[in-house]
Design an enzyme around this catalytic site. Structure first.
Site, mmCIF file in Angstrom:
data_model
loop_
_atom_site.group_PDB
_atom_site.id
_atom_site.type_symbol
_atom_site.label_atom_id
_atom_site.label_comp_id
_atom_site.label_asym_id
_atom_site.label_seq_id
_atom_site.Cartn_x
_atom_site.Cartn_y
_atom_site.Cartn_z
ATOM 1 N N ASP A 37 0.850 -1.199 0.000
ATOM 2 C CA ASP A 37 0.000 0.000 0.000
ATOM 3 C C ASP A 37 0.881 1.243 0.000
ATOM 4 O OD1 ASP A 37 -3.280 0.184 0.997
ATOM 5 O OD2 ASP A 37 -2.109 2.043 0.892
ATOM 6 N N ASP A 58 3.719 2.296 -4.347
ATOM 7 C CA ASP A 58 2.815 3.063 -5.206
ATOM 8 C C ASP A 58 2.600 2.195 -6.439
ATOM 9 O OD1 ASP A 58 1.578 4.675 -7.038
ATOM 10 O OD2 ASP A 58 2.901 6.404 -6.723
ATOM 11 N N VAL A 59 1.379 1.707 -6.623
ATOM 12 C CA VAL A 59 1.128 0.743 -7.699
ATOM 13 C C VAL A 59 1.365 1.321 -9.097
ATOM 14 C CG1 VAL A 59 -0.470 -0.786 -6.475
ATOM 15 C CG2 VAL A 59 -1.372 1.248 -7.652
ATOM 16 N N ASN A 85 -5.922 -4.339 -6.207
ATOM 17 C CA ASN A 85 -7.105 -3.840 -5.494
ATOM 18 C C ASN A 85 -7.022 -2.341 -5.194
ATOM 19 O OD1 ASN A 85 -9.475 -4.250 -3.458
ATOM 20 N ND2 ASN A 85 -7.822 -3.341 -2.251
ATOM 21 N N SER A 136 -15.341 -2.720 -10.159
ATOM 22 C CA SER A 136 -16.479 -2.173 -9.416
ATOM 23 C C SER A 136 -17.735 -2.441 -10.230
ATOM 24 C CB SER A 136 -16.295 -0.658 -9.256
ATOM 25 O OG SER A 136 -17.473 -0.046 -8.791
ATOM 26 N N TYR A 149 -14.101 7.784 -12.448
ATOM 27 C CA TYR A 149 -14.193 6.483 -11.769
ATOM 28 C C TYR A 149 -14.966 5.499 -12.641
ATOM 29 C CZ TYR A 149 -14.833 3.114 -7.929
ATOM 30 O OH TYR A 149 -14.817 1.987 -7.147
ATOM 31 N N LYS A 153 -13.091 2.323 -14.334
ATOM 32 C CA LYS A 153 -13.483 0.991 -13.860
ATOM 33 C C LYS A 153 -14.011 0.154 -15.029
ATOM 34 C CE LYS A 153 -12.240 1.089 -9.518
ATOM 35 N NZ LYS A 153 -11.255 0.149 -8.945
ATOM 36 N N VAL A 182 -19.657 -0.665 -0.494
ATOM 37 C CA VAL A 182 -18.984 -1.363 0.606
ATOM 38 C C VAL A 182 -18.542 -0.297 1.611
ATOM 39 C CG1 VAL A 182 -17.145 -2.970 1.228
ATOM 40 C CG2 VAL A 182 -18.102 -3.031 -1.092
ATOM 41 N N THR A 184 -16.272 1.438 3.528
ATOM 42 C CA THR A 184 -14.815 1.608 3.664
ATOM 43 C C THR A 184 -14.533 3.110 3.702
ATOM 44 O OG1 THR A 184 -14.325 1.860 1.315
ATOM 45 C CG2 THR A 184 -14.455 -0.410 2.134
HETATM 46 N N1 NAD Z 1 -15.961 0.821 -1.199
HETATM 47 C C1 NAD Z 1 -16.759 0.578 -2.228
HETATM 48 O O1 NAD Z 1 -17.991 0.821 -2.163
HETATM 49 C C2 NAD Z 1 -16.209 -0.011 -3.491
HETATM 50 C C3 NAD Z 1 -17.109 -0.500 -4.453
HETATM 51 C C4 NAD Z 1 -16.609 -1.041 -5.622
HETATM 52 C C5 NAD Z 1 -15.244 -1.119 -5.824
HETATM 53 N N2 NAD Z 1 -14.379 -0.644 -4.899
HETATM 54 C C6 NAD Z 1 -12.948 -0.735 -5.168
HETATM 55 O O2 NAD Z 1 -12.341 -1.508 -4.160
HETATM 56 C C7 NAD Z 1 -10.955 -1.178 -4.073
HETATM 57 C C8 NAD Z 1 -10.596 -0.924 -2.633
HETATM 58 O O3 NAD Z 1 -11.293 0.237 -2.192
HETATM 59 P P1 NAD Z 1 -11.824 0.430 -0.700
HETATM 60 O O4 NAD Z 1 -13.245 0.736 -0.778
HETATM 61 O O5 NAD Z 1 -11.334 -0.666 0.166
HETATM 62 O O6 NAD Z 1 -11.088 1.827 -0.375
HETATM 63 P P2 NAD Z 1 -10.021 2.252 0.723
HETATM 64 O O7 NAD Z 1 -9.842 3.705 0.480
HETATM 65 O O8 NAD Z 1 -10.410 1.770 2.052
HETATM 66 O O9 NAD Z 1 -8.699 1.458 0.286
HETATM 67 C C9 NAD Z 1 -7.964 1.786 -0.847
HETATM 68 C C10 NAD Z 1 -6.504 1.556 -0.522
HETATM 69 O O10 NAD Z 1 -5.749 1.754 -1.734
HETATM 70 C C11 NAD Z 1 -4.567 2.437 -1.378
HETATM 71 N N3 NAD Z 1 -4.017 3.125 -2.548
HETATM 72 C C12 NAD Z 1 -4.546 4.191 -3.220
HETATM 73 N N4 NAD Z 1 -3.722 4.557 -4.204
HETATM 74 C C13 NAD Z 1 -2.662 3.714 -4.174
HETATM 75 C C14 NAD Z 1 -1.471 3.591 -4.935
HETATM 76 N N5 NAD Z 1 -1.183 4.442 -5.936
HETATM 77 N N6 NAD Z 1 -0.608 2.594 -4.640
HETATM 78 C C15 NAD Z 1 -0.867 1.753 -3.608
HETATM 79 N N7 NAD Z 1 -1.957 1.824 -2.840
HETATM 80 C C16 NAD Z 1 -2.851 2.801 -3.111
HETATM 81 C C17 NAD Z 1 -4.995 3.399 -0.278
HETATM 82 O O11 NAD Z 1 -3.876 3.850 0.483
HETATM 83 C C18 NAD Z 1 -5.961 2.541 0.517
HETATM 84 O O12 NAD Z 1 -5.300 1.843 1.565
HETATM 85 C C19 NAD Z 1 -10.767 0.031 -4.994
HETATM 86 O O13 NAD Z 1 -10.236 -0.397 -6.234
HETATM 87 C C20 NAD Z 1 -12.186 0.553 -5.167
HETATM 88 O O14 NAD Z 1 -12.335 1.276 -6.372
HETATM 89 C C21 NAD Z 1 -14.830 -0.085 -3.732
#
Ligand code: NAD
Length: 257
Positions: A37, A58-59, A85, A136, A149, A153, A182, A184
């Site tokens: 992360d 950093d991905v 992710n 997503s 977004y 996606k 979700v 978060t």
């Molecule tokens: N929460 C929702 O409702 C939801 C719904 C559909 C999809 N998603 C997807 O699920 C995935 C996880 O999201 P989440 O809801 O757990 O959010 P979150 O914000 O809790 O977690 C995202 C994590 O990604 C990390 N991150 C961001 N940019 C980064 C980078 N450049 N390099 C490394 N790490 C990085 C952040 O530091 C964070 O820890 C995402 O791809 C998001 O688009 C989330």
């Protein structure tokens, strides 16, 4: 695929869905869970909790991804599962500047292209490997209020499909995780109107997503839908596009702001 005794990498593993997946993989007996992360402290906290390996990553940085892959495989053995992710969301539409669009593109799409570039050849050589991309429901449908977004996606889903088609006969498995709402930090931080729709449709917990991921990976499913109704919505969209667009316009008109 079997999680037990596998080496697994989870990007965005410090928080939300990634953290829940990392915990679940550790509980299911993965030999190593790499929690990668941007948030180094968050990754370290999760890794400490589950007995995993923390990586500040950093991905979007290709050199850093290569180094992580090489370090992990040298120390722990072949990476069997990579969960791409990490994700970001910028609220807004066409008015957002190119930098905002590029930010979403780099994290939500290009990071997974980079992973594929360096992991897929290894998996082809071993005739085994699994790539899970967290897209997503926005990538199958849309997301009101967050244009970059929704668009990126869709790109993530397209990339997952492309890899599955192109390399599926060579032992490379792909799963595409497409949740709706979700609970978060991503959804808590999001004050825009679209989240009100998502909330009204029902938020689920990251642990429920991790349960679906575990079941989907065990079954080698391509599409993993923690909200099963998304499949019906997608069929409606592709079945009658005009009607779907009209319905979405109507839904948007009911929203405040
Ligand atoms: N929460 C929702 O409702 C939801 C719904 C559909 C999809 N998603 C997807 O699920 C995935 C996880 O999201 P989440 O809801 O757990 O959010 P979150 O914000 O809790 O977690 C995202 C994590 O990604 C990390 N991150 C961001 N940019 C980064 C980078 N450049 N390099 C490394 N790490 C990085 C952040 O530091 C964070 O820890 C995402 O791809 C998001 O688009 C989330």
């Amino acid at each position: 695929m079997e999680i037990k005794d596998s080496v697994v990498v989870v990007t965005g593993g410090a928080s939300g869905i990634g953290r829940a997946m990392a915990r679940r993989f550790a509980a299911d007996g993965a030999s190593t869970v790499v929690v990668a992360d941007l948030d180094a402290d968050g990754a370290a906290a999760v890794a400490d909790e589950i007995g995993g390996r923390a990586e500040a990553l950093d991905v979007t940085d290709e050199t850093a991804q290569i180094a992580l892959i090489e370090r992990t495989e040298a120390d722990c053995g072949p990476i069997e599962l990579w969960c791409g992710n990490a994700g970001v969301a910028s609220n807004g539409g066409l008015e957002l500047d190119n930098a905002a669009w590029d930010f979403n593109w780099q994290v939500n799409v290009m990071a997974n292209v980079i992973t594929g570039r360096h992991m897929v050849p290894r998996w082809i050589e071993r005739e085994s490997g699994h790539f899970l991309i967290t897209a997503s429901a926005a990538g199958l449908l849309t997301n009101l209020g967050t244009a970059p977004y929704a668009v990126t996606k869709h790109g993530a889903v397209a990339l997952a499909e492309w890899i599955a088609i192109t390399h599926g006969e060579s032992g490379v498995r792909v799963s595409c995780l497409c949740p709706q709402g979700v609970r978060t930090p991503m959804t808590e931080a999001d004050g825009e109107m679209a989240i009100e729709v998502v909330k009204a449709m029902g938020m689920i917990e990251p642990e429920e997503v991790a349960d679906c991921v575990a079941a989907g990976l065990a079954a080698d499913d391509f599409l993993i839908l923690p909200h099963p109704e998304v499949s019906r919505y997608e069929q409606r969209r592709t079945g009658d596009r005009e009607r779907w667009l009209a319905g979405m316009r109507k839904l948007q008109a009911t929203l405040p702001g």
